[in-house]
Design an enzyme around this catalytic site. Structure first.
Site, PDB file in Angstrom:
ATOM      1  N   SER A  60      -0.367  65.138  86.322  1.00  0.00           N
ATOM      2  CA  SER A  60      -0.834  66.362  85.465  1.00  0.00           C
ATOM      3  C   SER A  60      -1.099  66.170  84.013  1.00  0.00           C
ATOM      4  CB  SER A  60       0.162  67.786  85.506  1.00  0.00           C
ATOM      5  OG  SER A  60       1.567  67.338  84.895  1.00  0.00           O
ATOM      6  N   ASP A 335       3.248  74.891  77.804  1.00  0.00           N
ATOM      7  CA  ASP A 335       4.432  75.472  78.774  1.00  0.00           C
ATOM      8  C   ASP A 335       5.616  74.627  78.748  1.00  0.00           C
ATOM      9  OD1 ASP A 335       3.787  73.046  80.356  1.00  0.00           O
ATOM     10  OD2 ASP A 335       2.831  74.351  81.968  1.00  0.00           O
ATOM     11  N   HIS A 338       4.094  70.670  79.600  1.00  0.00           N
ATOM     12  CA  HIS A 338       2.831  70.195  79.161  1.00  0.00           C
ATOM     13  C   HIS A 338       2.320  70.490  77.710  1.00  0.00           C
ATOM     14  CE1 HIS A 338       2.755  70.747  83.618  1.00  0.00           C
ATOM     15  NE2 HIS A 338       2.353  69.522  83.546  1.00  0.00           N
TER      16      HIS A 338
END
Length: 359
Positions: A60, A335, A338
């Site tokens: 990610s 968040d 990240h």
């Protein structure tokens, strides 16, 4: 906050269990000086390094749209900074891939899942990274790194990309810790076993890097593990005020092994350049800056209204179960795992000069 001790206290082990069962992420705080240098610095492209394409593998921290559209990265409020709507990035906007691509004079490469769209071109390469993945299978049903490389090989075999493309291109590989959270979720935490698993993770990563070389990749940038002890999901226990040095010590062990593996690859392969993108040092350098543009750098911008909810969660009636800070660009974390676009910009600014010298 680098690698400090070969031992871990009982309390430290408990904290590690809490952390490794959660998603991993990165922490950083930016400085005006670093941001200024980013906007006015030369960059890799201006310095003379111009790869033909960029190929990306990982998770990610590099994914720009490969995960399914029911994932958080495709839900509001992700993408609020760029492009103004959800676009498959686990951030408020751009991620590491985007900043690296711009620095070398390329557009962000097309996500593998978007390769069949009629208006897509592959002039800038391709992104095979999937959020939540690792070198081994994790808790998500997406391709691990070996499978990602296999998808790449299929496109080479069918003529989508050529040997010339590979020889003149840059490859980015990220690994952010999903292997470790998946391992402890399944096996629990036995210190000696975890140490052995770290060795196996780095060994497999080395194998994957060699596979890329055998396919024709000649310039490969592989990311060191970021300071896992600083992610909001973990620092929430102290109101986002302090990183955990014990966790970061484990990161230090991983990164020491990675540097040795990369050094060995450079000695074993001809006409190749494998470099370590030192995310750990760049994150901590910015985090420890006294000239920070970030307010409460360990505190995330988008959070669930309680521990039951995450950024982007809505109930059956469509009611938001999260809150978003007023100015995402003033937050490092987006968040619980990240960085924001501003966070990634600061990260890349901090490491770009060293990367330029190595490439």
């Amino acid at each position: 906050m680098g690698f400090r001790a070969p031992w871990v206290s009982s309390f430290g082990l408990f904290l590690i269990i809490i952390f490794l069962f959660s998603a991993n992420g990165v922490v950083e705080a930016s400085s005006r000086r670093l941001l200024h240098r980013h906007h006015h610095g030369r960059g890799l492209h201006a310095a003379g390094f111009r790869p033909a394409k960029l190929f990306v593998f990982g998770d990610s921290y590099a994914d720009t749209g490969n995960n399914k559209m029911n994932e958080a990265s495709w839900k509001v409020p992700y993408g609020v900074t760029f492009p103004g709507k959800p676009a498959g990035r686990f951030s408020s906007g751009r991620v590491l891939t985007d900043f690296l691509a711009k620095s070398v004079g390329l557009e962000s490469p097309v996500p593998y899942q978007g390769r069949n769209m009629e208006d897509r071109r592959f002039n800038s390469g391709m992104n095979f990274a999937y959020g939540g993945t690792g070198v081994f299978d994790t808790t998500v049903a997406y391709p691990n790194m070996t499978t990602q490389i296999g998808l790449f090989k299929q496109l080479i075999d069918d003529g989508t990309f050529s040997a010339a493309d590979l020889a003149s291109s840059l490859t980015l590989v990220t690994l952010s810790g999903n292997d470790y959270s998946a391992y402890t979720a399944k096996n629990g935490l036995i210190p000696s076993a975890l140490q052995e698993f770290i060795v196996s993770v780095v060994s497999q990563l080395g194998t994957n890097l060699k596979q890329l070389y055998e396919l024709g990749a000649r310039k490969v940038a592989v990311a060191a593990l970021q300071p896992l002890g600083c992610i909001p999901r973990f620092t929430a226990v102290n109101s986002f005020q302090k990183c955990n040095d014990t966790l970061n010590s484990l990161v230090g062990f991983h990164n020491q092994l990675l540097r040795k593996a990369v050094s060995d690859l450079n000695n074993q392969t001809a006409s190749s350049t494998f470099v370590v993108v030192d995310l750990y040092t760049s994150f901590m350098s910015v985090l420890n800056s006294t000239d920070s543009t970030f307010v409460d750098p360990l505190k995330p911008c988008c959070v669930g209204v309680s521990s039951r909810f995450n950024c982007g969660t809505v109930d059956a009636d469509g009611t938001k179960k999260y809150t978003v800070c007023e100015a995402p660009e003033s937050a490092f974390f987006w968040d619980m795992a990240h960085p924001t676009q501003a966070g990634w910009r600061a990260v890349y600014t901090s490491l770009s000069a060293a990367l330029e010298q190595q490439l």
